[in-house]
Design a protein around this motif. Structure first.
Motif, PDB file in Angstrom:
ATOM      1  N   LEU A  94     -25.135 -12.135  14.012  1.00  0.00           N
ATOM      2  CA  LEU A  94     -25.339 -11.078  14.995  1.00  0.00           C
ATOM      3  C   LEU A  94     -24.956  -9.709  14.450  1.00  0.00           C
ATOM      4  O   LEU A  94     -25.621  -8.702  14.740  1.00  0.00           O
ATOM      5  CB  LEU A  94     -24.525 -11.399  16.251  1.00  0.00           C
ATOM      6  N   ALA A  95     -23.900  -9.646  13.650  1.00  0.00           N
ATOM      7  CA  ALA A  95     -23.413  -8.351  13.183  1.00  0.00           C
ATOM      8  C   ALA A  95     -24.401  -7.644  12.269  1.00  0.00           C
ATOM      9  O   ALA A  95     -24.357  -6.411  12.132  1.00  0.00           O
ATOM     10  CB  ALA A  95     -22.072  -8.531  12.460  1.00  0.00           C
ATOM     11  N   CYS A  96     -25.303  -8.411  11.640  1.00  0.00           N
ATOM     12  CA  CYS A  96     -26.245  -7.799  10.700  1.00  0.00           C
ATOM     13  C   CYS A  96     -27.543  -7.350  11.347  1.00  0.00           C
ATOM     14  O   CYS A  96     -28.396  -6.768  10.666  1.00  0.00           O
ATOM     15  CB  CYS A  96     -26.555  -8.783   9.567  1.00  0.00           C
ATOM     16  N   VAL A  97     -27.728  -7.637  12.635  1.00  0.00           N
ATOM     17  CA  VAL A  97     -28.978  -7.244  13.292  1.00  0.00           C
ATOM     18  C   VAL A  97     -29.183  -5.725  13.260  1.00  0.00           C
ATOM     19  O   VAL A  97     -30.285  -5.248  12.943  1.00  0.00           O
ATOM     20  CB  VAL A  97     -29.026  -7.791  14.730  1.00  0.00           C
ATOM     21  N   PRO A  98     -28.174  -4.898  13.574  1.00  0.00           N
ATOM     22  CA  PRO A  98     -28.404  -3.440  13.516  1.00  0.00           C
ATOM     23  C   PRO A  98     -28.812  -2.949  12.138  1.00  0.00           C
ATOM     24  O   PRO A  98     -29.565  -1.966  12.027  1.00  0.00           O
ATOM     25  CB  PRO A  98     -27.052  -2.859  13.948  1.00  0.00           C
ATOM     26  N   VAL A  99     -28.329  -3.619  11.094  1.00  0.00           N
ATOM     27  CA  VAL A  99     -28.696  -3.186   9.742  1.00  0.00           C
ATOM     28  C   VAL A  99     -30.195  -3.381   9.519  1.00  0.00           C
ATOM     29  O   VAL A  99     -30.873  -2.533   8.932  1.00  0.00           O
ATOM     30  CB  VAL A  99     -27.885  -3.971   8.694  1.00  0.00           C
ATOM     31  N   GLY A 132     -15.807  -7.181  14.485  1.00  0.00           N
ATOM     32  CA  GLY A 132     -15.455  -5.848  14.045  1.00  0.00           C
ATOM     33  C   GLY A 132     -15.341  -5.745  12.535  1.00  0.00           C
ATOM     34  O   GLY A 132     -15.806  -4.768  11.927  1.00  0.00           O
ATOM     35  N   VAL A 133     -14.746  -6.769  11.900  1.00  0.00           N
ATOM     36  CA  VAL A 133     -14.632  -6.757  10.434  1.00  0.00           C
ATOM     37  C   VAL A 133     -16.013  -6.789   9.796  1.00  0.00           C
ATOM     38  O   VAL A 133     -16.309  -6.041   8.848  1.00  0.00           O
ATOM     39  CB  VAL A 133     -13.770  -7.944   9.965  1.00  0.00           C
ATOM     40  N   ALA A 134     -16.882  -7.688  10.304  1.00  0.00           N
ATOM     41  CA  ALA A 134     -18.231  -7.767   9.744  1.00  0.00           C
ATOM     42  C   ALA A 134     -18.998  -6.463   9.971  1.00  0.00           C
ATOM     43  O   ALA A 134     -19.758  -6.019   9.097  1.00  0.00           O
ATOM     44  CB  ALA A 134     -18.979  -8.936  10.372  1.00  0.00           C
ATOM     45  N   ALA A 135     -18.810  -5.849  11.127  1.00  0.00           N
ATOM     46  CA  ALA A 135     -19.489  -4.590  11.409  1.00  0.00           C
ATOM     47  C   ALA A 135     -19.041  -3.495  10.456  1.00  0.00           C
ATOM     48  O   ALA A 135     -19.846  -2.659  10.010  1.00  0.00           O
ATOM     49  CB  ALA A 135     -19.236  -4.181  12.861  1.00  0.00           C
ATOM     50  N   ILE A 136     -17.737  -3.476  10.117  1.00  0.00           N
ATOM     51  CA  ILE A 136     -17.252  -2.486   9.144  1.00  0.00           C
ATOM     52  C   ILE A 136     -17.923  -2.701   7.794  1.00  0.00           C
ATOM     53  O   ILE A 136     -18.330  -1.743   7.105  1.00  0.00           O
ATOM     54  CB  ILE A 136     -15.722  -2.578   9.020  1.00  0.00           C
ATOM     55  N   GLY A 137     -18.068  -3.964   7.411  1.00  0.00           N
ATOM     56  CA  GLY A 137     -18.700  -4.251   6.130  1.00  0.00           C
ATOM     57  C   GLY A 137     -20.143  -3.795   6.064  1.00  0.00           C
ATOM     58  O   GLY A 137     -20.563  -3.136   5.094  1.00  0.00           O
ATOM     59  N   VAL A 138     -20.914  -4.112   7.093  1.00  0.00           N
ATOM     60  CA  VAL A 138     -22.324  -3.722   7.056  1.00  0.00           C
ATOM     61  C   VAL A 138     -22.479  -2.212   7.249  1.00  0.00           C
ATOM     62  O   VAL A 138     -23.427  -1.600   6.718  1.00  0.00           O
ATOM     63  CB  VAL A 138     -23.124  -4.500   8.118  1.00  0.00           C
ATOM     64  N   ALA A 139     -21.559  -1.601   7.979  1.00  0.00           N
ATOM     65  CA  ALA A 139     -21.613  -0.142   8.123  1.00  0.00           C
ATOM     66  C   ALA A 139     -21.378   0.537   6.779  1.00  0.00           C
ATOM     67  O   ALA A 139     -22.048   1.525   6.427  1.00  0.00           O
ATOM     68  CB  ALA A 139     -20.590   0.326   9.146  1.00  0.00           C
ATOM     69  N   LEU A 140     -20.420   0.016   6.018  1.00  0.00           N
ATOM     70  CA  LEU A 140     -20.178   0.566   4.687  1.00  0.00           C
ATOM     71  C   LEU A 140     -21.386   0.347   3.786  1.00  0.00           C
ATOM     72  O   LEU A 140     -21.746   1.221   2.977  1.00  0.00           O
ATOM     73  CB  LEU A 140     -18.923  -0.056   4.089  1.00  0.00           C
TER      74      LEU A 140
END
Length: 595
Positions: free
Chosen positions: A217-222, A170-178
């Motif tokens: 994994l968290a950066c795949v959507p980016v 979740g923390v990594a997802a917030i970072g890449v979302a920002l």
């Protein structure tokens, strides 16, 4: 005074104006005020403007790198991110080692400090000239929060591992979302690289691999919506490197952690494969995605080495991985699947090469030294067949690589020294060697067929025939000697060599007959067949007199000489008749005979 002047009777020199006029070039005289052009240039006409020399652009002043806009600010921002994150790690680790504060104050302080940095970054980012500072502050805060979660999970064990990994995701997802909102690749790169580089300071256990895979994994959507190649690298390389190092340690030391290491290697490969396939379907030209996919396969390709004693497990791991990768590669060769899956060629090549390496490991795991050439020749047959059918240079290259490995493995069992010694042939040769030799002949035939269908290989026909002739002669000898030895007869070795010599001469006869039958057509294949037949004939005679005469005895030697002699007589008769017929035909057509 007359001595100072002009002598009497001498011609008077013309006036100065006349002298100057005689030196002027022929043509119109420019009007007064117009400049006289140099010698060799055309005279300007009245009413024409004189040529204006081109104006030179003023030189651009060179600005030192440290005075360029944004360079120093970016360097200071990156340095600030690094130093601040190191301070966060010191708060979480060194303070705990020194006994400062308690676990709860340390964790709460790290989380609060990270939240303040993110809030400050968002506030600074919206101001004029605040983009660099806002990105640096936000990246530091998010990476610090990720490290705080790693400490809570790995040092204090306050959370169940699954919950801890979910929070970290979740923390990594917030970072890449920002980062996506701000359209800033540097923000995503700083978050991922900062968390990945400093996580090993907090833990070196297997949980570290899970946290690095979470970042991957968290950066795949980016990557699906942004073409950020540097993010591809920083999200993949840390997980691959850490997993590979721990798998290598498992190969050397073994231990009970092999299942978890295998699971981590599978996760890295799956995330790499899935992310790459999803990305290249949207951006087929994304070569970085394919390169990162190649890196992601490395830990799982090394994982079977941890089970070098448990060969069934190693072969199962490598076999399943080879099946998946080669299936991905096959989609690029089948038109219907290629249109459906839309995997570009560079991704298919990576999958084919990695899958072939896994298949290589399967062959090694399920065979022994005598049967290993059989496995590699079978794989080479499959690849070369696909290469000829689909006209694929990649499949041809992989097939050639497997064929070369098969040749070396075959020579390790049935080398020239073994075939030349009766004692060693009886010890080392078997039915497996015979099967390997027969498959080698099949590989030679399929390789010749594939080379004719591949573009760019037609000009190497002579070299192909020479290599095929040498390989075929050796394979025939190994097959016949292996069959003779496998029968268990006392003279099986000499019978095998006698049969080999006869088969050499029979093959030469067939090649010469084919070439003579088509000699009038003046085709390149006919000439190559004649050349190969003569070459094999010379080799058969050399073997007959240099080896068979000294090694064979009795009726076997007699049979070899009689068979070779009869075939030579037949070939010589046919050779003379063919060229006599060609000469007669050329005389009838009025052309010079060919000899």
């Amino acid at each position: 005074m007359s001595g100072w002047g002009v002598p009497q009777g001498a011609p008077t020199p013309p006036p100065l104006a006349a002298q100057a006029g005689s030196m002027r070039p022929h043509g119109p005289v420019p009007p007064m005020g117009m400049p006289v052009p140099p010698m060799g240039m055309p005279m300007p006409q009245p009413g024409m403007r004189p040529p204006v020399p081109p104006r030179r652009k003023p030189p651009v002043p060179h600005t030192p790198w440290w005075q360029r806009d944004g360079v120093i600010s970016r360097l200071l921002a990156v340095a600030g991110v690094a130093v601040t994150l190191i301070g966060v790690v010191m708060l979480l680790v060194l303070a705990a080692q020194a006994g400062f504060f308690g676990p709860v104050p340390r964790v709460v302080a790290g989380a609060a400090f990270s939240a303040v940095l993110v809030a400050a970054g968002m506030r600074v980012f919206d101001r004029a000239g605040g983009r660099v500072g806002g990105i640096a502050l936000a990246a530091t805060g998010i990476a610090g929060a990720y490290l705080d979660v790693v400490a809570v999970n790995s040092i204090y064990h306050w959370l169940h591992p699954v919950i801890g990994f979910a929070v970290a995701f979740g923390v990594a997802a917030i970072g890449v979302a920002l980062a996506m909102r701000w359209q800033s690749q540097p923000l995503a790169v700083l978050v991922v690289s900062g968390a990945a580089v400093l996580s090993p300071v907090l833990t070196t256990e297997l949980a570290l691999l899970a946290f690095l895979i979470v970042l991957q994994l968290a950066c795949v959507p980016v990557q699906l919506s942004r073409d950020w190649p540097y993010l591809h690298v920083v999200r993949t390389l840390p997980a691959v490197l850490a997993t590979f190092l721990l798998v290598t340690g498992g190969i050397v030391g073994g231990g009970s952690q092999r299942p978890l290491l295998l699971l981590a290697a599978v996760a890295v490969a799956v995330v790499g494969l899935a992310g790459t396939v999803l990305v290249v379907r949207r951006r087929p030209a994304d070569l970085t995605a394919s390169l990162m996919f190649a890196l992601a396969t490395v830990p799982l390709l090394a994982a079977p080495g941890m089970y070098k004693v448990d060969r069934p497990i190693a072969s199962t791991i490598a076999g399943l991985f080879a099946l998946v990768l080669l299936t991905v590669a096959a989609t690029a060769l089948i038109p219907k699947l290629a249109a459906l899956v839309k995997i570009p060629a560079h991704t298919a090549v990576v999958a084919a090469v990695a899958g072939s390496i896994a298949l290589l490991e399967v062959c090694v795991a399920v065979t022994d030294p005598r049967s290993l050439p059989i496995a590699w020749f079978l794989v080479a047959l499959g690849y070369l067949g696909v290469a000829g059918q689909r006209r694929s240079g990649v499949a041809a290259g992989i097939g050639a690589a497997f064929a070369t490995l098969g040749v070396f493995a075959f020579l390790n069992v049935a080398g020239p020294d073994v075939l030349a010694s009766q004692h060693r042939s009886v010890e080392d040769l078997s039915v497996s060697t015979m099967l390997g030799a027969v498959l080698a002949l099949a590989v030679v035939a399929v390789a010749m067929w594939s080379a004719r269908r591949l573009p760019g290989w037609q000009g190497t026909a002579e070299l192909q025939w020479i290599v095929a002739s040498i390989a075929g002669l050796y394979a025939v000898t190994a097959a016949t000697v292996s069959i003779g030895v496998a029968t268990g007869a006392s003279d099986g070795f000499v019978i095998g060599h006698s049969a080999a010599t006869i088969l050499w001469m029979a093959a030469a006869t067939a090649a010469l007959f084919y070439g003579l039958r088509n000699i009038g057509k003046a085709t390149g294949v006919a000439k190559l067949a004649l050349g190969s037949g003569l070459l094999v004939t010379a080799a058969a005679l050399a073997k007959l007199f240099l080896f068979d005469l000294a090694t064979l005895d009795g009726l076997v030697r007699v049979a070899a000489f009689l068979a070779v002699g009869v075939l030579l007589l037949v070939v010589g008769t046919r050779y003379a008749r063919a060229f006599a017929e060609a000469g007669a035909n050329s005389k009838e057509s009025g052309e010079a005979p060919t000899s």
